[in-house]
Design an enzyme around this catalytic site. Structure first.
Site: not given
Lengths: 164, 572
Positions: B52, B114-115, B164, B480
């Site tokens: 993502e 969940f999630q 959802k 760097m």
């Protein structure tokens, strides 16, 4: 750090208070007092905050950047009407019961509950009025105390002509 | 076949189509599944990222290349948390982005389902605004508002969190309105009095400088800027985010100011008597020690975000509004006020600037048989492409060298992570930029450290047919970081060494469906570039083994005064 009173008109929506308060906590500033309530306009709420912050210009601008914030006003503490509500439960015994009641009455506090060893008063007014009440009632013993956040509004009249 | 019920998901897709969305970068998952079903029947293209974070940076690359709103989509929980870095990156660089995340069903919110993650809370500080949708009937208005907020005023990321059950809720679509934003009124036009005050200052200045920031790119004001700069006869410096807003080949162009800027650009600001900031925000990488920054300058500060005015430096003439409109207004005012008088020649000032340019140029030494210098490769690539390419960088030395040595001629052809400094930005952002303009060559100039953070998105590029070109400047470490350890930590190299036999970059590239190459000698550069240019059916990865000890200069050490520019290691 100095104390500032801010009046913030917001859309009455979930999450707005969190966004506004986070603006201060993010920067490590403390919110001294907070009051939220609907305004006379449908869908608009007013958040009144008293905050400890070194300067307000940047904070006001950042608050204004929040999409749900409609208006931000800093209220000068001298030139605004400020009010708090407090409920205080004061210890007393049969001997000083009358004295406690008289003291409270002098400050315009209203007795709203009575127990065997306490009297409970409600008082509202300017923050310094409440502070003076507390100073005088404290010696009897404060059992419990609850105070609302400060609400404030810009004054349009001349303060010196209005009695406290 | 039974007629399917029209749900929140259908409304979401229809709303996105209504906003003109042509591509979504995303990764599916449980909570966002309902939205992926109507996506199959939508004209909107979906680019399936492998992470993502990659999807978010792709959407940013798309937005930075086009000026349009980029769209990223992810599921709840880890999908949403993985988007946090791109959201903050977009916030820092004012990139218009809409992120759509799935959320667990409304009845499960707050139950550690969940999630589940508190996505709008997590996003609160890294978005311009966010929405949790609780009724599918609100979707058309919310999507429309989100695109409006993302793309107007100071652009930025907006997140829409969709539970959802809301995606599955039967609903209808109606044409959206913007009735619901009483607190959002970005100022577009600058105050005429302030415009006049600015012109008075600029016209009477002996040593003025136009300090141009990314706002000019976002406002699409490059041509207005050129007109104004030429008319006013004022030198121009372009910040890291503004590279390309003004052509580097222009006689008025002084390059990039700041920590790794050109001596001329940084010093011009220091010695200026009037500093005109256009869409810049006095970032610490530009100012160094703020108290010592442009000490004698009166400051005109043009910004669409009022909170930027006076945030870092007091503005003598603040002008709030859109850069394009204000620069046009400045031009009109200048023409009207000047009348028949000639432009101020400022011959002394330009003479000084020319002397600085000649005596303190950007420099490096490429030995014929020594290791490849990144700067040299960038110059050869510029020559080979004629500069006709979009350049995307990661973060670090290679990014600074790309900014320094690529002669930019057009806005939106330079894509990098400026404010947040997100390593790993280049590969996914390049994919987003290439998706936006398939006909435009897109070169990701990346470091080995950055590449190892997001290279898996090259699988996306191969699978989706997005033939980006990636150069991995392999100096065997976080360059760097190593540079700072050399300069400020007594050369103690702690956890910044990536040298050794792994990974095999060409092998890795081939495994991901790309053409892999590896060069380590200067004479191989041109043929490798030529080979890469003609490949158009697959992504290409060129590993350039380069000098591990090269340091990036000029440099103003962090927090130091811009009066003390270090031109090379011997000056420290």
């Amino acid at each position: 750090m100095s104390q500032h009173t801010l009046s913030v008109i917001v859309e009455d929506q979930p999450g707005v208070l969190a966004r506004v308060s986070a603006m201060f906590s993010n920067r490590g500033f403390n919110i001294h007092s907070l009051a939220v309530g609907p305004t006379h306009v449908e869908g608009r709420s007013r958040i009144t905050l008293v905050v400890d912050a070194p300067e307000m210009e940047q904070l006001k601008k950042q608050l204004h950047k929040l999409v749900n914030v409609i208006k931000v006003t800093e209220l000068d503490q001298v030139e605004s009407l400020e009010s708090e509500v407090m409920i205080a439960r004061i210890a007393c015994d049969p001997v000083n019961r009358g004295e406690v009641g008289d003291t409270a009455a002098l400050f315009g506090a209203r007795m709203i509950d009575m127990g065997p060893d306490s009297l409970t008063f409600e008082i509202s007014g300017a923050p310094d009025h409440l502070a003076r009440f507390l100073e005088n009632i404290r010696p009897y013993g404060i059992v419990d105390l609850v105070k609302s956040g400060r609400v404030a509004m810009r004054m349009v009249g001349d303060n010196s002509k209005v009695s406290a | 076949m039974t007629q399917k019920t029209y749900t929140g998901s259908n409304s979401l897709l229809q709303s996105l189509e209504h906003e003109g969305v042509e591509v979504i970068f995303g990764v599916p998952g449980g909570a966002i599944l309902p939205a992926y079903d109507p996506l199959l029947d939508s004209p909107i293209r979906h680019v399936l990222a492998r992470h993502e974070q990659g999807a978010g940076h792709m959407a940013e690359g798309y937005a930075m290349a086009t000026g349009r709103v980029g769209v990223a989509m992810a599921t709840s929980g880890p999908g949403a948390t993985n988007l946090i870095t791109p959201l903050q990156n977009a916030k820092m660089d004012s990139t218009p982005l809409v992120a759509i995340t799935g959320q667990v069903g409304t009845s499960a919110i707050g139950s550690d389902a969940f999630q589940e993650a508190y996505t709008t809370g997590l996003a609160m500080h890294c978005t311009k605004h966010s929405y949790l949708v609780t009724n599918a009937d609100d979707i058309p208005d919310i999507v429309h508002e989100a695109f409006h907020i993302a793309s107007t005023g100071r652009p930025g990321p907006v997140l829409i969190d969709l539970p959802k059950d809301v995606l599955n809720q039967p609903t209808t679509w109606r044409k959206p309105t913007l009735a619901g934003l009483p607190g959002y009124r970005p100022t577009a036009h600058g105050h005429p009095k302030q415009v006049k005050a600015a012109i008075d200052l600029i016209e009477s200045a002996q040593r003025p400088v136009l300090y141009v920031g990314g706002g000019v790119v976002r406002a699409e004001a490059a041509s207005e800027l050129k007109t104004f700069a030429e008319l006013a006869n004022v030198p121009v410096v372009t910040t890291l985010m503004a590279r390309g807003a003004f052509p580097d080949s222009h006689p008025l162009a002084m390059g990039m100011p700041g920590m790794h800027g050109t001596y001329t650009a940084t010093s011009a600001i220091q010695k200026s008597d009037v500093l005109v900031s256009l869409g810049a925000r006095f970032d610490d990488r530009v100012t160094g020690d703020v108290d010592a920054f442009a000490p004698n300058a009166k400051i005109v500060h043009v910004d669409v975000d009022p909170a930027e005015i006076g945030k870092v430096k007091f503005a003598d003439v603040p002008i709030v509004g859109d850069a394009k409109l204000i620069i046009s207004a400045l031009t009109e005012r200048l023409i009207a006020d000047r009348g028949d008088r000639p432009a101020p020649s400022r011959e002394d000032w330009f003479q000084t600037l020319r002397e600085w340019k000649a005596s303190k140029p950007l420099s490096y030494v490429q030995d014929e048989d020594g290791p490849i210098k990144t700067q040299h490769f960038i110059e050869r690539l510029h020559k080979a492409t004629g500069g006709e390419a979009t350049v995307v960088a990661g973060v670090g030395q290679h990014q600074m060298w790309a900014s320094q040595f690529w002669g930019f001629s057009k806005p939106k052809t330079w894509i990098n992570s400026g404010g947040l400094g997100t390593m790993g930005f280049a590969v996914p952002a390049a994919i987003g930029a290439k998706t936006a303009n398939p006909g435009q060559p897109v070169w990701a100039l990346d470091g080995d450290g950055c590449f190892q953070m997001t290279f898996q998105e090259l699988i996306t590029a191969s699978a989706e047919g997005i033939p980006v070109k990636v150069v991995v400047f392999n100096n065997g470490g976080y360059g760097m970081v190593k540079q700072w350890q050399h300069l400020f930590y007594g050369g103690r190299i702690s956890a910044s060494d990536l040298s050794g036999p792994v990974p095999d970059y060409p092998g890795l590239a081939e495994a991901m469906g790309c053409v892999g190459m590896r060069i380590d000698r200067p004479e191989e550069i041109d043929s490798a570039i030529d080979k890469a240019i003609v490949i158009d059916d697959r992504p290409v990865v060129i590993e350039v083994v380069c000098d591990p000890d090269e340091m990036c200069f000029p440099m103003v050490p962090a927090g130091g005064s811009n009066d003390h520019i270090v031109m090379g290691p011997d000056e420290l």
